[in-house]
Design an enzyme around this catalytic site. Structure first.
Site, PDB file in Angstrom:
ATOM      1  CE  LYS A   1       3.777   2.191   4.529  1.00  0.00           C
ATOM      2  NZ  LYS A   1       2.522   2.670   3.906  1.00  0.00           N
TER       3      LYS A   1
ATOM      4  CE1 TYR B   1       3.330  11.310   3.613  1.00  0.00           C
ATOM      5  CE2 TYR B   1       2.426  12.784   5.616  1.00  0.00           C
ATOM      6  CZ  TYR B   1       2.597  11.598   5.021  1.00  0.00           C
ATOM      7  OH  TYR B   1       2.131  10.151   5.437  1.00  0.00           O
TER       8      TYR B   1
ATOM      9  CE1 TYR C   1       2.667   7.600   1.849  1.00  0.00           C
ATOM     10  CE2 TYR C   1       0.455   7.685   3.119  1.00  0.00           C
ATOM     11  CZ  TYR C   1       1.953   7.776   3.239  1.00  0.00           C
ATOM     12  OH  TYR C   1       2.610   7.878   4.038  1.00  0.00           O
TER      13      TYR C   1
HETATM   14  C1  LIG Z   1       2.765   4.113   3.200  1.00  0.00           C
HETATM   15  C2  LIG Z   1       1.910   3.974   2.214  1.00  0.00           C
HETATM   16  C3  LIG Z   1       2.218   4.115   0.654  1.00  0.00           C
HETATM   17  C4  LIG Z   1       3.695   4.352   0.279  1.00  0.00           C
HETATM   18  O1  LIG Z   1       4.568   3.344   0.654  1.00  0.00           O
HETATM   19  P1  LIG Z   1       6.171   3.493   0.870  1.00  0.00           P
HETATM   20  O2  LIG Z   1       6.783   1.973   0.982  1.00  0.00           O
HETATM   21  O3  LIG Z   1       6.115   4.235   2.192  1.00  0.00           O
HETATM   22  O4  LIG Z   1       6.777   4.174  -0.222  1.00  0.00           O
HETATM   23  C5  LIG Z   1       1.297   4.137  -0.150  1.00  0.00           C
HETATM   24  N1  LIG Z   1      -0.063   4.038   0.014  1.00  0.00           N
HETATM   25  C6  LIG Z   1      -0.376   4.133   1.276  1.00  0.00           C
HETATM   26  C7  LIG Z   1      -1.762   4.172   1.311  1.00  0.00           C
HETATM   27  C8  LIG Z   1       0.286   4.048   2.308  1.00  0.00           C
HETATM   28  O5  LIG Z   1      -0.014   3.858   3.402  1.00  0.00           O
END
Ligand SMILES: *Cc1c(COP(=O)(O)O)cnc(C)c1O
Length: 332
Positions: free
Chosen positions: A48, A262, A288
């Site tokens: 992010k 999720y 993730y």
């Molecule tokens: C948010 C996030 C993702 C996914 O990215 P997006 O842009 O939301 O698809 C992947 N890995 C981590 C650790 C995240 O925090």
């Protein structure tokens, strides 16, 4: 391609390293490299941060004094947004969605939640399936009536402004590959709110770098995920003046590794986390990168990447690990 016409606040540690992962790669039977976007430097880092450079650029240009954003309770995006707000002296108002129904004390109070508090974020939690965009709009309205100047950042920072951060990452990776003579056959990333995947696809399409991207889904089924990513990739390419460059077939997601849902972890995820930690000393996260790695392992074992040089994008998230303390401990 030139991104300098977009307002951007600079705080990420860039470029992030591109490192070989030979011990994990040999278990998978592929030439594996890791793009270390867990090392972007903002309060623990993660994907992010690159998006927030462009989002903060816009917020500061608009004269905002408050950031509003939303995410799941253990959101990494919320942590990085709270940190960016602190860094620029802005307030940070956060709407957390109780998306997983997990009420254990580690999940609701530890990991990212603890860090959000430490970073000065102001949080309120709403039930699962709340209309989060409407909740943020209502909050913005209330803040405006109090004389504040709020700037809304969508969940995951995933709009065409945030995705510019991953256009930049695509350019950075292509440059690193050229500089070291590495021929990348495929880039694999977790894909959720779509901004990362969309920015990468748009960046490679517009720059002509021609590196296929495989997104491993963490939430939505394949058709919906690919549609979300495609739409955002086209919008992002349009910001760069090339809306026709992104082709539908360039957007590929495999959503077979979501498991129960999720943010719900399973033994396959825990095994993947342990494998990365014990072969490479790498910390992946349960929501993730651990799920994406579970997918990478299964696909590698099925020979989907035979003879390929694969780069796995480490999008961060280890700051959430202690939010899953009990589940992880039971599965290790
Ligand atoms: C948010 C996030 C993702 C996914 O990215 P997006 O842009 O939301 O698809 C992947 N890995 C981590 C650790 C995240 O925090």
């Amino acid at each position: 391609m030139n991104l300098t016409r977009f307002p951007r606040a600079r705080f990420a540690h860039l470029p992030t390293p591109l490192e070989p992962a030979p011990r994990l790669g040999s278990v998978l039977g592929i030439d594996l490299w890791i793009k270390r976007d867990d090392c972007t430097g903002l309060a623990g880092g993660g994907n992010k941060t690159r998006k927030l450079e462009f989002l903060l650029g816009e917020a500061l240009e608009a004269g905002a004094d408050t950031l509003i954003t939303q995410g799941a309770v253990q959101s990494n995006h919320v942590r990085q947004t709270a940190a960016a707000a602190a860094r620029f002296g802005l307030a940070c108002e956060i709407v957390l969605e109780d998306r997983t129904g997990n009420r254990s004390p580690d999940y609701v109070g530890s990991g990212n939640v603890l860090l959000d508090r430490l970073l000065g974020g102001s949080m309120r939690t709403v039930p699962a399936d709340t209309d989060m965009n409407a909740a943020m709009a209502a909050l913005a309205e209330q803040l405006r009536s109090e004389g504040k100047k709020p700037y809304i950042i969508p969940g995951g920072g995933s709009n065409s402004t945030g995705a510019l951060g991953y256009v930049d990452c695509a350019l950075e990776l292509a440059h690193q590959a050229n500089a070291t003579g590495l021929k990348i056959d495929r880039l694999v990333t977790a894909t959720g709110s779509a901004g990362t995947h969309a920015g990468l696809v748009a960046g490679f399409a517009v720059s002509g770098a021609d590196i296929p991207v495989l997104g491993i889904g963490v939430r939505a089924p394949r058709a919906r995920q690919e549609e979300n990513v495609f739409k955002l990739a086209v919008e992002t390419a349009a910001r760069l003046g090339h809306e026709n460059r992104v082709k539908r077939e360039q957007v590929v997601a495999d959503c077979d590794y979501v498991g129960a849902g999720y943010g719900l972890i399973d033994q396959g995820v825990i095994d993947a986390l342990a494998l990365a930690a014990r072969t490479e000393g790498l910390l992946f996260d349960p929501v993730y990168t651990g799920k994406a790695l579970k997918g990478l392992i299964a696909l590698s074992k099925a020979d989907a990447f035979k003879g390929e040089t694969v780069v796995f994008l480490h999008t961060g998230g280890a700051q959430g690990l202690s939010g899953y303390h009990f589940e992880l401990e039971a599965g290790l």
